[in-house]
Scaffold this motif. Structure first.
Motif, PDB file in Angstrom:
ATOM      1  N   VAL A  38      22.320  41.889  55.964  1.00 39.37           N
ATOM      2  CA  VAL A  38      23.180  43.013  55.560  1.00 39.37           C
ATOM      3  C   VAL A  38      23.968  42.672  54.300  1.00 39.37           C
ATOM      4  N   LEU A  39      24.476  41.438  54.235  1.00 41.21           N
ATOM      5  CA  LEU A  39      25.313  41.031  53.108  1.00 41.21           C
ATOM      6  C   LEU A  39      24.460  40.668  51.894  1.00 41.21           C
ATOM      7  N   LYS A  40      24.943  41.012  50.729  1.00 43.55           N
ATOM      8  CA  LYS A  40      24.170  40.809  49.492  1.00 43.55           C
ATOM      9  C   LYS A  40      24.277  39.394  48.956  1.00 43.55           C
ATOM     10  N   ILE A  87      34.164  44.246  56.691  1.00 48.09           N
ATOM     11  CA  ILE A  87      33.629  43.031  56.072  1.00 48.09           C
ATOM     12  C   ILE A  87      32.446  43.355  55.172  1.00 48.09           C
ATOM     13  N   PHE A  88      31.524  44.175  55.671  1.00 47.32           N
ATOM     14  CA  PHE A  88      30.358  44.547  54.860  1.00 47.32           C
ATOM     15  C   PHE A  88      30.807  45.235  53.571  1.00 47.32           C
ATOM     16  N   ARG A  89      31.821  46.059  53.682  1.00 52.32           N
ATOM     17  CA  ARG A  89      32.307  46.778  52.502  1.00 52.32           C
ATOM     18  C   ARG A  89      32.932  45.828  51.478  1.00 52.32           C
ATOM     19  N   VAL A  90      33.891  45.008  51.926  1.00 52.36           N
ATOM     20  CA  VAL A  90      34.646  44.213  50.951  1.00 52.36           C
ATOM     21  C   VAL A  90      33.790  43.143  50.287  1.00 52.36           C
ATOM     22  N   LEU A  91      32.759  42.644  50.989  1.00 51.03           N
ATOM     23  CA  LEU A  91      31.885  41.641  50.382  1.00 51.03           C
ATOM     24  C   LEU A  91      30.811  42.271  49.513  1.00 51.03           C
ATOM     25  N   ASN A  92      30.171  43.321  50.012  1.00 50.44           N
ATOM     26  CA  ASN A  92      29.102  43.955  49.233  1.00 50.44           C
ATOM     27  C   ASN A  92      29.634  44.672  48.002  1.00 50.44           C
ATOM     28  N   LYS A  93      30.863  45.180  48.078  1.00 46.76           N
ATOM     29  CA  LYS A  93      31.463  45.838  46.914  1.00 46.76           C
ATOM     30  C   LYS A  93      32.326  44.873  46.093  1.00 46.76           C
ATOM     31  N   ARG A  94      32.324  43.603  46.487  1.00 52.28           N
ATOM     32  CA  ARG A  94      33.051  42.544  45.772  1.00 52.28           C
ATOM     33  C   ARG A  94      34.548  42.842  45.664  1.00 52.28           C
ATOM     34  N   GLU A  95      35.084  43.488  46.680  1.00 53.19           N
ATOM     35  CA  GLU A  95      36.532  43.674  46.752  1.00 53.19           C
ATOM     36  C   GLU A  95      37.211  42.374  47.158  1.00 53.19           C
ATOM     37  N   VAL A  96      36.484  41.528  47.883  1.00 52.28           N
ATOM     38  CA  VAL A  96      36.911  40.161  48.190  1.00 52.28           C
ATOM     39  C   VAL A  96      35.855  39.232  47.597  1.00 52.28           C
ATOM     40  N   LYS A  97      36.304  38.265  46.776  1.00 54.09           N
ATOM     41  CA  LYS A  97      35.388  37.351  46.087  1.00 54.09           C
ATOM     42  C   LYS A  97      35.665  35.911  46.508  1.00 54.09           C
ATOM     43  N   SER A  98      34.811  35.020  46.042  1.00 52.04           N
ATOM     44  CA  SER A  98      34.966  33.607  46.417  1.00 52.04           C
ATOM     45  C   SER A  98      36.322  33.059  46.005  1.00 52.04           C
TER      46      SER A  98
END
Length: 334
Positions: A176-178, A252-263
């Motif tokens: 699911v995660l990019k 979680i899927f949203r913030v990671l796939n849309k890069r709202e939360v980054k490394s």
């Protein structure tokens, strides 16, 4: 409409008339610009930094029914201040205890909770399957596990089945995660970014369920799926199982796939990964937006928020315990 406020910085909480005054204080003891919060507009406070407040302040918060939830540096929930339990009722307490003590009655409720959690998990997977992700094998496995829920004869068997469903489900996160890999579930401590977000999100969902339980006649220490234990509100753990797929995992899927939360929003240590303040703020922003989204309720015939759905679940469980209406878990219908 009352709101949840999040206090990330350490500081001092004081009263000014009918307003709360929060003064941030840095490590050197220097005070920052105070912020004023109208007490009538506060439902609860989440404190991620140390909070300096006296007993008079907590008396004031208690009179206005404002809860305060505390978390440590590592994002662990440590406890809550709750106002006097004004809604607890003896009849409900007795009925809730009887349902816990009866293996048959407890098994019924616990099985329905697992049923609801599995259904909502499958809803997530089918959503991404329809968007080109190859999740057919995982969906088939979880469908198979779900068909065995009714045949479980005791709580340990149900918990084992729930564990198998979760293990398969978390295995699908990598599809699911990019740009992130989960690489298996790790907690206490989480070992990578995805696990850090799951731990933080699950804690937020648990606290939300606890707060909604508090506004009903249910006792949060008497549970059905999770074993009641010392120093924890295990009924909130029960209800969180149903809502984590919809509230936490989708966020979680949203913030990671849309890069709202980054490394860069994580602190990496030798044996653990935790969210920085920037990551917490970004996740909470998306989580709050999710909670405030509304859907047309099929029974009530009106729009209700995701947050209110949790309270409605408490009401449904209450009706079941009092013998008014059989409990049916929340299942996404859209």
């Amino acid at each position: 409409m009352k709101k949840t406020y999040y206090l990330f910085n350490p500081g001092r909480l004081s009263r000014k008339d009918n307003t709360l005054k929060f003064t941030p204080v840095d490590e050197s003891g220097r005070e920052g610009a105070p912020k004023y919060l109208p007490v009538e507009g506060i439902s609860d406070l989440y404190c991620f930094g140390s909070l300096d407040a006296n007993s008079a302040m907590y008396n004031f918060l208690g009179k206005h029914g404002i809860s305060v939830h505390f978390f440590d540096y590592y994002e662990h929930y440590t406890g809550s201040f709750q106002a006097k339990e004004y809604l607890l009722a003896g009849k409900m307490q007795i009925s809730q205890t009887k349902h816990y003590l009866s293996p048959k009655k407890r098994q019924f409720i616990a099985a329905r909770m697992i049923e609801g959690a599995a259904f909502n998990i499958l809803k997530n997977l089918r959503y991404y399957q329809n968007r080109g992700k190859d999740l057919e094998t995982c969906i088939a496995y979880i469908n198979g596990f779900s068909e065995n829920i009714s045949s479980c004869m005791d709580i340990p068997s149900l918990m084992g089945l729930e564990g198998n469903i979760r293990q398969c489900y978390y295995g699908a996160f990598d599809l699911v995660l990019k740009d992130h890999a989960m690489e298996g579930r790790s907690k206490q401590p989480p070992m990578n970014e995805v696990n850090a977000l799951i731990s933080f999100g699950n804690m937020m969902c648990y606290t939300l369920c606890l707060d909604q339980i508090y506004h009903t006649q249910l006792n949060p220490t008497i549970s059905f799926l999770h074993e009641p234990g010392y120093r924890r509100y295990s009924l909130a753990l029960d209800l969180a199982e149903i809502f984590k797929p919809i509230l936490v995992d989708r966020t979680i899927f949203r913030v990671l796939n849309k890069r709202e939360v980054k490394s860069g929003d994580f602190d990496f240590h030798v044996n653990k990964v935790i969210l920085k303040e920037s990551g917490k703020k970004a996740f909470i922003k998306a989580f709050e937006e999710r909670l405030n989204e509304t859907i047309k309720h099929r029974t009530l015939k009106k729009h209700v928020s995701y947050k209110h759905l949790v309270k409605l679940e408490c009401y449904k469980l209450s009706k079941h315990l009092l013998g008014i209406e059989e409990y049916k878990p929340f299942k996404v219908w859209w």
